[in-house]
Write an enzyme that holds these catalytic residues in place. Structure first.
Site, PDB file in Angstrom:
ATOM      1  N   SER A  13       0.914  -1.312   0.010  1.00 35.68           N
ATOM      2  CA  SER A  13      -0.059   0.091  -0.053  1.00 35.68           C
ATOM      3  C   SER A  13       0.985   1.163  -0.023  1.00 35.68           C
ATOM      4  O   SER A  13       0.616   2.386  -0.733  1.00 35.68           O
ATOM      5  CB  SER A  13      -0.897  -0.131   1.091  1.00 35.68           C
ATOM      6  OG  SER A  13      -0.280   0.312   2.477  1.00 35.68           O
ATOM      7  N   HIS A 104       9.399   2.480   9.298  1.00 35.14           N
ATOM      8  CA  HIS A 104       9.278   1.820  10.055  1.00 35.14           C
ATOM      9  C   HIS A 104       8.073   2.266  10.960  1.00 35.14           C
ATOM     10  O   HIS A 104       7.798   3.490  11.353  1.00 35.14           O
ATOM     11  CB  HIS A 104      10.635   1.888  11.227  1.00 35.14           C
ATOM     12  CG  HIS A 104      10.250   0.534  12.266  1.00 35.14           C
ATOM     13  ND1 HIS A 104      10.518  -0.735  11.971  1.00 35.14           N
ATOM     14  CD2 HIS A 104       9.777   0.597  13.664  1.00 35.14           C
ATOM     15  CE1 HIS A 104      10.283  -1.401  12.844  1.00 35.14           C
ATOM     16  NE2 HIS A 104       9.994  -0.394  13.840  1.00 35.14           N
TER      17      HIS A 104
HETATM   18  C1  GAR Z   1       4.303  -0.827   6.629  1.00 32.86           C
HETATM   19  O1  GAR Z   1       3.432  -0.503   7.704  1.00 32.86           O
HETATM   20  C2  GAR Z   1       5.980  -0.455   7.109  1.00 32.86           C
HETATM   21  O2  GAR Z   1       5.970   0.222   8.112  1.00 32.86           O
HETATM   22  C3  GAR Z   1       6.070  -1.978   7.689  1.00 32.86           C
HETATM   23  O3  GAR Z   1       5.287  -2.747   6.758  1.00 32.86           O
HETATM   24  C4  GAR Z   1       4.178  -2.452   6.375  1.00 32.86           C
HETATM   25  C5  GAR Z   1       4.112  -2.646   4.832  1.00 32.86           C
HETATM   26  O4  GAR Z   1       2.722  -2.221   4.613  1.00 32.86           O
HETATM   27  N1  GAR Z   1       7.609  -2.114   7.687  1.00 32.86           N
HETATM   28  C6  GAR Z   1       8.231  -2.739   8.740  1.00 32.86           C
HETATM   29  O5  GAR Z   1       7.540  -3.245   9.714  1.00 32.86           O
HETATM   30  C7  GAR Z   1       9.574  -2.804   8.651  1.00 32.86           C
HETATM   31  N2  GAR Z   1      10.312  -3.270   9.661  1.00 32.86           N
HETATM   32  P1  GAR Z   1       2.392  -2.191   2.758  1.00 32.86           P
HETATM   33  O6  GAR Z   1       2.780  -3.279   2.277  1.00 32.86           O
HETATM   34  O7  GAR Z   1       0.762  -2.042   2.958  1.00 32.86           O
HETATM   35  O8  GAR Z   1       3.060  -1.040   2.266  1.00 32.86           O
END
Ligand code: GAR
Length: 190
Positions: A13, A104
């Site tokens: 996303s 993060h």
């Molecule tokens: C996001 O919330 C990002 O901050 C997190 O993964 C999610 C990805 O969401 N990253 C971590 O936790 C890294 N340690 P998305 O695939 O919907 O963008």
């Protein structure tokens, strides 16, 4: 034109928000989407937005430096980790010093490190009865979540918030700020 490669492991996303933000931008171009998972939702954005995609093979990623040449072929200026869950190998950090950033979903240095991703983070924040959480955008070095902080934003947590409510508040901040911070970093403008 500044060129970005987005690395993502999940649904993407944040990747979508970044791609949409720069879709008609004359200064910044999302040039490549890379994932370590062949069924990651983020890879569907390749055909949708006509952006090349690449799937990483773990052995090649850690045991060779082939990726550096790929990224140089695409003239990548900035690597953006948007939910990318593999540790970035030292050769990549060395070749793209201060040119790799990560988002993060918490206020580092709290709730960072190995295993701290996605809902694990929000569950830990909830268990600690924190009154606020937020996002951290930081440069990437050889350790999980330890590079210099570029940007943070907070959100309040109410006593009735469950981990999923905290997750929703934090994701909203990510979508709101991540594209703007990237823009600022690459062009000086949001
Ligand atoms: C996001 O919330 C990002 O901050 C997190 O993964 C999610 C990805 O969401 N990253 C971590 O936790 C890294 N340690 P998305 O695939 O919907 O963008």
């Amino acid at each position: 034109m500044k060129k970005i490669a987005i690395f993502a492991s999940g649904k993407g996303s944040n990747a979508r928000k970044i791609i949409e933000h720069f879709e008609d931008n004359e200064q910044v171009d999302v040039r490549l989407i890379i994932s370590n998972k062949k069924d990651a939702g983020v890879l569907e954005m390749g055909p949708e937005f006509v952006i090349p995609t690449k799937i990483l093979n773990r052995k090649e990623f850690y045991d060779s430096e082939n990726l550096v040449q790929d990224l140089k072929t695409y003239e990548i200026d900035l690597i953006v980790l948007a939910g990318f869950l593999w540790l970035v190998p030292a050769y990549l950090v060395r070749n793209f010093r201060r040119k790799i950033i990560n988002i993060h979903p918490a206020l580092l240095p709290k709730y960072g490190g190995k295993g701290m991703y996605g809902m694990n983070v929000h569950q830990a924040v909830h268990a600690a009865k924190e009154k606020e959480s937020g996002i951290t955008i930081h440069f990437v070095n050889n350790e999980y979540d330890k590079g210099a902080v570029i940007f943070q934003e907070t959100c309040a947590i109410s006593p009735s918030d469950r981990p999923k409510d905290i997750a929703a508040k934090v994701l909203k901040l990510e979508h709101q700020y991540f594209p703007r911070v990237i823009s600022k970093l690459l062009t000086g403008n949001t």
